[in-house]
Motif scaffolding. Structure first.
Motif, PDB file in Angstrom:
ATOM      1  N   ASN A 232      33.458 -42.826 -50.857  1.00 20.47           N
ATOM      2  CA  ASN A 232      32.992 -42.418 -52.253  1.00 20.47           C
ATOM      3  C   ASN A 232      32.142 -43.521 -52.610  1.00 20.47           C
ATOM      4  OD1 ASN A 232      33.209 -40.506 -54.465  1.00 20.47           O
ATOM      5  ND2 ASN A 232      34.518 -41.692 -55.432  1.00 20.47           N
ATOM      6  N   ASN A 233      31.210 -44.037 -51.970  1.00 24.70           N
ATOM      7  CA  ASN A 233      30.131 -44.849 -52.432  1.00 24.70           C
ATOM      8  C   ASN A 233      28.887 -44.460 -51.835  1.00 24.70           C
ATOM      9  OD1 ASN A 233      29.549 -45.849 -49.605  1.00 24.70           O
ATOM     10  ND2 ASN A 233      31.129 -47.053 -49.669  1.00 24.70           N
ATOM     11  N   ASN A 234      27.910 -45.313 -52.382  1.00 19.95           N
ATOM     12  CA  ASN A 234      26.327 -44.971 -52.068  1.00 19.95           C
ATOM     13  C   ASN A 234      25.940 -45.642 -50.763  1.00 19.95           C
ATOM     14  OD1 ASN A 234      26.229 -47.557 -52.692  1.00 19.95           O
ATOM     15  ND2 ASN A 234      24.379 -47.387 -54.002  1.00 19.95           N
ATOM     16  N   ASP A 235      26.533 -45.893 -49.540  1.00 21.16           N
ATOM     17  CA  ASP A 235      26.299 -46.169 -48.401  1.00 21.16           C
ATOM     18  C   ASP A 235      26.585 -45.243 -47.408  1.00 21.16           C
ATOM     19  OD1 ASP A 235      25.149 -47.717 -46.173  1.00 21.16           O
ATOM     20  OD2 ASP A 235      26.429 -49.049 -46.509  1.00 21.16           O
ATOM     21  N   PRO A 236      25.644 -44.294 -46.903  1.00 24.59           N
ATOM     22  CA  PRO A 236      25.903 -43.086 -46.152  1.00 24.59           C
ATOM     23  C   PRO A 236      25.475 -43.527 -44.812  1.00 24.59           C
ATOM     24  CG  PRO A 236      23.813 -42.588 -47.298  1.00 24.59           C
ATOM     25  CD  PRO A 236      24.408 -43.942 -47.747  1.00 24.59           C
ATOM     26  N   ARG A 237      25.494 -44.769 -44.279  1.00 21.08           N
ATOM     27  CA  ARG A 237      24.957 -45.239 -42.945  1.00 21.08           C
ATOM     28  C   ARG A 237      26.140 -44.880 -41.969  1.00 21.08           C
ATOM     29  NH1 ARG A 237      23.102 -51.353 -43.597  1.00 21.08           N
ATOM     30  NH2 ARG A 237      24.715 -51.239 -45.283  1.00 21.08           N
ATOM     31  N   SER A 238      25.704 -44.705 -40.724  1.00 21.07           N
ATOM     32  CA  SER A 238      26.841 -44.343 -39.809  1.00 21.07           C
ATOM     33  C   SER A 238      26.929 -45.841 -39.296  1.00 21.07           C
ATOM     34  CB  SER A 238      26.096 -43.615 -38.656  1.00 21.07           C
ATOM     35  OG  SER A 238      24.940 -44.024 -37.941  1.00 21.07           O
ATOM     36  N   SER A 239      28.237 -46.092 -38.521  1.00 14.66           N
ATOM     37  CA  SER A 239      28.594 -47.260 -38.057  1.00 14.66           C
ATOM     38  C   SER A 239      28.512 -47.209 -36.367  1.00 14.66           C
ATOM     39  CB  SER A 239      30.027 -47.655 -38.256  1.00 14.66           C
ATOM     40  OG  SER A 239      30.927 -46.892 -37.515  1.00 14.66           O
ATOM     41  N   SER A 240      28.605 -48.332 -35.794  1.00 10.83           N
ATOM     42  CA  SER A 240      28.315 -48.456 -34.491  1.00 10.83           C
ATOM     43  C   SER A 240      29.589 -47.678 -33.770  1.00 10.83           C
ATOM     44  CB  SER A 240      28.001 -49.620 -33.957  1.00 10.83           C
ATOM     45  OG  SER A 240      29.419 -50.514 -34.347  1.00 10.83           O
ATOM     46  N   LYS A 241      30.793 -47.526 -34.253  1.00  6.37           N
ATOM     47  CA  LYS A 241      31.671 -47.105 -33.835  1.00  6.37           C
ATOM     48  C   LYS A 241      31.462 -45.259 -33.999  1.00  6.37           C
ATOM     49  CE  LYS A 241      35.060 -50.504 -35.234  1.00  6.37           C
ATOM     50  NZ  LYS A 241      36.231 -50.716 -35.937  1.00  6.37           N
ATOM     51  N   ALA A 242      30.781 -44.765 -34.875  1.00  9.43           N
ATOM     52  CA  ALA A 242      30.629 -43.567 -34.965  1.00  9.43           C
ATOM     53  C   ALA A 242      29.044 -43.103 -35.280  1.00  9.43           C
ATOM     54  CB  ALA A 242      31.486 -42.965 -36.294  1.00  9.43           C
ATOM     55  N   PRO A 243      28.332 -43.334 -34.159  1.00 11.16           N
ATOM     56  CA  PRO A 243      26.863 -43.219 -34.491  1.00 11.16           C
ATOM     57  C   PRO A 243      26.344 -41.700 -34.407  1.00 11.16           C
ATOM     58  CG  PRO A 243      27.454 -43.677 -32.269  1.00 11.16           C
ATOM     59  CD  PRO A 243      28.671 -43.653 -32.885  1.00 11.16           C
ATOM     60  N   HIS A 244      27.320 -40.801 -34.102  1.00 12.26           N
ATOM     61  CA  HIS A 244      26.864 -39.451 -34.071  1.00 12.26           C
ATOM     62  C   HIS A 244      25.896 -38.973 -34.961  1.00 12.26           C
ATOM     63  CE1 HIS A 244      28.106 -35.085 -34.353  1.00 12.26           C
ATOM     64  NE2 HIS A 244      28.170 -35.076 -32.963  1.00 12.26           N
ATOM     65  N   GLY A 245      26.144 -39.107 -36.385  1.00 13.56           N
ATOM     66  CA  GLY A 245      24.950 -38.733 -37.284  1.00 13.56           C
ATOM     67  C   GLY A 245      23.752 -39.110 -37.021  1.00 13.56           C
ATOM     68  N   SER A 246      23.653 -40.400 -36.678  1.00 10.10           N
ATOM     69  CA  SER A 246      22.236 -41.025 -36.599  1.00 10.10           C
ATOM     70  C   SER A 246      21.526 -40.555 -35.323  1.00 10.10           C
ATOM     71  CB  SER A 246      22.251 -42.582 -36.250  1.00 10.10           C
ATOM     72  OG  SER A 246      22.564 -43.206 -37.455  1.00 10.10           O
ATOM     73  N   HIS A 247      22.338 -40.182 -34.207  1.00  9.22           N
ATOM     74  CA  HIS A 247      21.755 -39.145 -32.921  1.00  9.22           C
ATOM     75  C   HIS A 247      21.443 -37.938 -33.441  1.00  9.22           C
ATOM     76  CE1 HIS A 247      21.815 -37.738 -29.050  1.00  9.22           C
ATOM     77  NE2 HIS A 247      21.758 -38.993 -28.605  1.00  9.22           N
ATOM     78  N   VAL A 248      22.078 -37.252 -34.381  1.00 10.05           N
ATOM     79  CA  VAL A 248      21.766 -35.797 -34.773  1.00 10.05           C
ATOM     80  C   VAL A 248      20.398 -36.146 -35.458  1.00 10.05           C
ATOM     81  CG1 VAL A 248      22.505 -34.130 -36.461  1.00 10.05           C
ATOM     82  CG2 VAL A 248      23.866 -35.003 -34.850  1.00 10.05           C
ATOM     83  N   ALA A 249      20.143 -37.091 -36.237  1.00  8.62           N
ATOM     84  CA  ALA A 249      19.326 -37.199 -37.271  1.00  8.62           C
ATOM     85  C   ALA A 249      18.051 -37.437 -36.702  1.00  8.62           C
ATOM     86  CB  ALA A 249      19.365 -38.210 -38.287  1.00  8.62           C
TER      87      ALA A 249
END
Length: 475
Positions: A232-249
């Motif tokens: 519930n904050n304004n930092d929607p970055r993926s972490s190195s533990k869960a990079p799935h979203g960045s891979h998709v993007a």
């Protein structure tokens, strides 16, 4: 009528004469007509959908009030007038019970206590005259990804074999996408600082960064790149533990021709980061719904959903219907089967791929040999197309790249293709864009009876049909 028939025939001839075929070296030649696109006339695109709100085919199933969950979704018949910031609505202390705003008429109900106590509370809430329904806030399972090879330390376009299969180079000679088209990535977040993603990140122009105010009045403070619905904050970055979203993007739209790393299917696009899964890759339905509603409010073109659950949720279905009413495309991964073995989701549903709204476009995964991967789910009725989903190279958190496999990878490839189609012919309506992707796919014997189109997507065929459609009397 005669004129329209002539125009349609000319459109077909123009498409057939320009479509590429693969030469023996895997490259593309444009001197021979394609024999695999399966398109006969531009009428295959269909008429414009004048009733995007029509979700009459969606019949929600009844759910029982299972007291074994700790969190539930309460749908009121009318909105209670609170902003979707997650603040407490009111709090009870019957073995601790808290009702919290999700968005609009949706609220999260958290209950602690014995099974008997929770059953009694659920029954009382469900019986209230202003409550529409109550259902568990189902956990959403990550679609597992398997690193397919040792990561090289020199990531380049040549590592992305799927671009040859898609005829991407030929497609980009027609159109590379548009910086005006927004693709929302609902996932584990997107590393908006990644050098291959930063230039293509969506930025909320109605928000003044870091001033501690909700400048656009949407209930989210300083939401510049999107929102993190888990923290519930304004930092929607993926972490190195869960990079799935960045891979998709990166598969949708890593920037092209920037002398860095890789390139997405749509080199020009704006990527919105909506994080609803945590570092373990898991999330809950209510946060997925909040992310979808955020995307609707910001009028995105499409939402990519490389995640799922085997449980039907009326709350999630309703959110998808709201997206449908807004004309937003909803791309969904068909799922990676059970223990590495894909199954037919007609018999064993996988959501959101199994929802029936017109905007849900489900994607299976294929290998470099154009066969369905062993792990990919399939369905002749619910899965629309297949796309490369094995050993797929893309961006991950940090200045990094990685190979992954899964329908999670195939789905953003198709989402990126939708961006190319839209950019090629902005006058196409959402249903026509989906028809183009299906009809322009390469029809393959290995995919017959496995996906609705019987084919694997082809970017060049799709953009050529989109370009030809400018002369087809699409009403």
């Amino acid at each position: 009528m005669f004129v329209r028939k002539v125009v349609n025939v000319l459109c077909f001839l123009a498409l057939a004469s320009c479509a590429p075929s693969k030469n023996s070296s895997g490259g593309v030649t444009t001197t021979e007509p394609s024999k695999t696109n399966g398109i006969e006339t531009c009428l295959a695109l269909g008429k414009k959908n004048t009733n995007l709100a029509d979700t009459s085919s969606v019949v929600p199933t009844l759910t029982t009030l299972d007291p074994n969950y700790g969190q539930y979704i309460v749908k009121y018949k009318e909105a209670k007038g609170l902003t979707p910031s997650g603040q407490p609505l009111r709090e009870y202390h019957v073995s601790t019970m808290k009702l919290t705003s999700i968005s609009g008429d949706l609220y999260s109900l958290q209950i602690k206590g014995t099974i008997k106590e929770k059953s009694k509370i659920l029954a009382q809430v469900a019986a209230e005259s202003d409550v529409d329904y109550v259902e568990p806030d189902y956990p959403i399972e990550p679609i597992p990804q398997t690193p397919a090879a040792i990561m090289p330390d020199d990531p380049y376009f040549s590592k992305q074999w799927f671009h040859s299969t898609l005829n991407s180079l030929a497609a980009w000679s027609v159109d590379e996408g548009s910086d005006e088209i927004i693709a929302a990535v609902v996932d584990t977040g997107v590393d908006y600082t990644h050098p291959d993603l930063a230039e293509n990140m969506w930025i909320n122009k109605d928000e003044i960064p870091n001033n501690g105010k909700d400048d656009d009045g949407n209930g989210y403070i300083d939401d510049v790149y999107g929102w993190n619905f888990t923290a519930n904050n304004n930092d929607p970055r993926s972490s190195s533990k869960a990079p799935h979203g960045s891979h998709v993007a990166g598969l949708i739209g890593a920037r092209g021709n920037n002398h860095v790393g890789v390139v997405g299917v749509a080199p020009k696009v704006k990527l919105m980061a909506l994080k609803f899964m945590d570092d373990s890759g898991a999330g809950i339905t209510s946060n997925a719904v909040r992310a979808i509603d955020y995307a609707i409010q910001k009028k995105v073109f499409l939402i990519n959903n490389s995640w799922g659950s085997n449980r039907f949720s009326r709350t999630l279905s309703d959110a998808i219907s709201r997206a449908a009413k807004a004309g937003i495309l909803f791309f969904a991964a068909a799922g990676n089967g059970d223990k590495g073995v894909g199954y037919n989701i007609d018999a064993t549903p996988w959501y959101p791929a199994s929802y029936t709204q017109w905007n849900v476009f489900s994607v299976a995964a294929t290998t470099i040999g154009d066969r369905l991967t062993d792990f990919s789910n399939f369905s002749k009725n619910k899965v629309d197309v297949a796309a490369p989903g094995y050993a797929i190279y893309s961006t991950v958190s940090g200045v990094s790249y990685q190979m992954m496999s899964g329908t999670s990878m195939a789905t953003p490839i198709v989402a990126g293709l939708a961006v190319l189609v839209k950019a090629t012919n902005p006058d196409l309506d959402p249903t026509q864009i989906l028809n183009i992707i299906r009809e322009s796919s390469d029809k393959l014997p290995t995919l017959q009876d496995k996906v609705r189109s019987g084919g694997r997507v082809d970017s060049y065929n799709a953009v050529m049909l989109a370009r030809a459609s400018k002369n087809c009397a699409l009403q």
